[in-house]
Design an enzyme around this catalytic site. Structure first.
Site, short mmCIF file in Angstrom:
data_model
loop_
_atom_site.label_atom_id
_atom_site.label_comp_id
_atom_site.label_asym_id
_atom_site.label_seq_id
_atom_site.Cartn_x
_atom_site.Cartn_y
_atom_site.Cartn_z
N GLY A 98 0.96 -1.13 -0.13
CA GLY A 98 -0.10 0.13 -0.02
C GLY A 98 0.83 1.14 -0.01
N PRO A 100 2.43 5.07 1.13
CG PRO A 100 3.57 6.73 0.71
CD PRO A 100 3.24 5.89 0.18
N GLY A 101 1.36 6.23 4.57
CA GLY A 101 0.57 7.20 5.36
C GLY A 101 -0.98 6.60 5.15
CB VAL A 102 -2.93 4.20 3.61
CG1 VAL A 102 -2.76 5.24 2.30
CG2 VAL A 102 -2.12 3.03 3.25
N GLY A 103 -2.10 3.86 7.11
CA GLY A 103 -2.40 3.22 8.21
C GLY A 103 -1.93 1.85 8.29
CE LYS A 104 2.37 0.35 3.96
NZ LYS A 104 2.07 1.78 3.54
CB THR A 105 2.78 1.34 11.16
OG1 THR A 105 3.61 1.41 10.06
CG2 THR A 105 3.55 0.89 12.57
CB SER A 444 -6.09 -6.36 -18.71
OG SER A 444 -5.28 -5.27 -18.21
CE LYS A 487 -7.59 -4.28 -14.60
NZ LYS A 487 -7.47 -5.38 -15.79
#
Length: 542
Positions: A98, A100-105, A444, A487
């Site tokens: 994902g 950066p800065g979207v809450g993974k940690t 695709s 998509k």
């Protein structure tokens, strides 16, 4: 004259006096050194206590940090997948993809805390969460310093302490042992050095880490039993790995991916950024005008940047004597940081030779893929720009060069135009372009490429609110492709009203992602859906 015995007695007496003087002097120096160390240590302890008594205000980034999973914005599916991987009786190793800065940690920490409260989870109440940044992990192949795996301080190196003076190697546990019984979170795991990665994979299998030293001997009785135990049986390292990365799955070594459950976190939509901005204003203790979250979303695309711009805007308002954030405060904060408005994908205007395809980026998120085509009378040439033209594939001891599959899609489209629609493509020169700087590869794009070429050669416009994806076979079949949900989400965010997808991948759940879904089995279904419908709309407008 002195005899020999007298000389020996005198010599022994002198030696004894010298030894006593040396010993007394050494003891005085030692006492003085100890006293000096104690005085210096006391001063440093007092200074340390003074420093610990100084506190600045809590940064907004700390105040805004989610304290519960329901405070995480925009990652419901990723959270569900991560809970499934870590909350069960047998938790798995995980890689989170994902931006950066979207809450993974934050999500990983919160799920561990939730797991520790579950009776079925093997994570105990004191299970640790050890976090390290793979991009800055340093190591020494001599095992002098390795914060990840652990190290050994041999007697010849500083840091061995009392062990060193006794000639005993001193093992130092690393992060894999400190995380024993809990989670080892490796941020930017895609940056981990191959040497470290290979050692880590071995630890994941053995659930223990072995250290080596040329100074260790199993037969040496002077070595304490604890040291023998460490070198012979290893240090415990039974943890669950959670690796976070901004890279795409294809950039992560397969040996690591095969051992981990893969979870994907999505980029934030403007609406989600607005929600974070509004929450940050509230947590900062400020009110805000209605336009503030929307303006913040124009300059930010992740939670971390959103919190930062709100904190700066709050400071601007505070300096002006206000507890209310205005739109001009956000604009000033953006100007201070020389921030440019975030580029948000939009559908192309449509028209002859212009269609909107759909693709998946390297990070696993969807995007709109504009395709434009022109044709003129000519000799059947095909020119394509904006694609990955060739790809090098390493297979064992061989290297192969593969032609870009987007180019192959265009060649398939030529065949279908000729054989199914009766258009003699040998009389036309086609130029196909993929604007926007997105490197294109993958089959695709086949349906979108065909529609652009069909539009260019027939003069029929495609709709500017229609998006499409699917592989095109040379018999005209619309073949299944992956990433449909990602998509369609990208198409919806860009304003699409109709989406054409392969019938083989259609599912009812996709209906919520676009007002109209058309499941096409062959290319004639696509032409009917895209061009005849557009012609009907044009007739109604006329």
């Amino acid at each position: 004259m002195f005899n020999l015995s007298t000389v020996l007695v005198v010599s022994q007496l002198i030696f004894s006096v010298v030894a006593i003087i040396y010993f007394v002097t050494t003891m005085k120096n030692h006492r003085s050194s100890v006293k000096t160390i104690r005085l210096s240590s006391e001063k440093e302890r007092i200074e340390l206590r003074r420093l610990r008594g100084i506190h600045l205000t809590e940064p907004l980034s700390e105040k805004a940090r989610p304290k519960a999973l329901n405070e995480i914005v925009g990652q419901e599916k990723g959270i569900e997948a991560l809970r499934a991987a870590l909350m069960g009786e047998n938790p798995q190793h995980v890689i989170i993809y994902g931006p950066p800065g979207v809450g993974k940690t934050a999500v990983s920490r919160l799920i561990l805390e939730e797991a520790k409260r579950s009776a079925d989870s093997p994570f105990k109440k004191n299970a640790p969460f050890v976090e390290m940044d793979s991009a800055i992990l340093q190591f020494d192949e001599r095992n002098i310093a390795d914060p990840l795996m652990g190290s050994v301080h041999d007697p010849i190196y500083q840091g061995a302490g009392a062990y060193g003076s006794a000639g005993v190697p001193r093992p130092k546990p690393g992060a894999v042992t400190k995380a024993h019984g809990g989670i080892l979170f490796l941020d930017e795991i895609g940056e981990l050095h191959p040497y470290q990665l290979n050692r880590l994979l071995k630890v994941l299998e053995d659930r223990k880490v072995f250290l080596n030293s040329s100074y260790y001997s199993p037969e040496d009785d002077n070595i304490p039993p604890y040291i023998h135990d460490v070198f012979q049986n290893g240090l415990p390292a039974d943890f669950r790995l959670v690796g976070a990365t901004t890279k795409s799955p294809g950039e992560i070594p397969e040996a690591l991916r095969s051992r981990c459950r893969e979870v994907f976190f999505n980029p934030l939509t403007p609406e989600q950024v607005e929600k974070i901005a509004a929450g940050s204003c509230t947590k900062a203790g400020f009110t805000y005008e209605a336009e503030v979250p929307g303006i913040a979303a124009e300059y930010c695309e992740n939670g971390r940047n959103t919190v930062n711009i709100i904190q700066t805007a709050a400071s601007v308002a505070k300096l002006d004597g206000r507890k209310n954030i205005k739109p001009e405060d956000i604009l000033k904060a953006a100007d201070f940081g020389r921030l440019a408005p975030v580029y948000r994908q939009k559908l192309c205007k449509g028209g002859v030779g212009m269609v909107n395809g759909l693709a998946v980026t390297g990070g696993g998120s969807g995007c709109v893929l504009p395709v434009e085509a022109v044709c003129k009378k000519g000799r059947g040439s095909l020119n394509i720009t904006g694609i990955v033209e060739k790809e090098e594939i390493n297979s064992g001891n061989r290297k192969m060069i593969r032609k870009g599959t987007a180019f192959a899609s265009a060649e398939n489209a030529l065949t279908v135009l000729n054989t199914i629609f009766g258009i003699d493509t040998s009389k036309y020169d086609f130029h196909i372009n993929f604007p926007g700087g997105i490197p294109v590869d993958g089959p695709s794009a086949g349906v979108a490429v065909f529609c652009a070429m069909y539009s260019a050669v027939t003069g029929k416009p495609a709709g500017d609110k229609t998006v499409m994806t699917g592989e095109l076979g040379i018999k005209g079949d619309v073949l299944p492709v992956g990433g449909i949900e990602e998509k369609l989400s990208a198409g919806k965010a860009a304003g699409a009203l109709t989406a054409v997808i392969p019938k083989g991948v259609y599912a009812e759940k996709y209906e919520t992602l676009c007002p109209e879904i058309i499941a096409a089995e062959n290319i004639t279904d696509v032409v009917d859906a895209v061009f005849k419908k557009e012609a009907e709309i044009s007739d109604k407008i006329a």
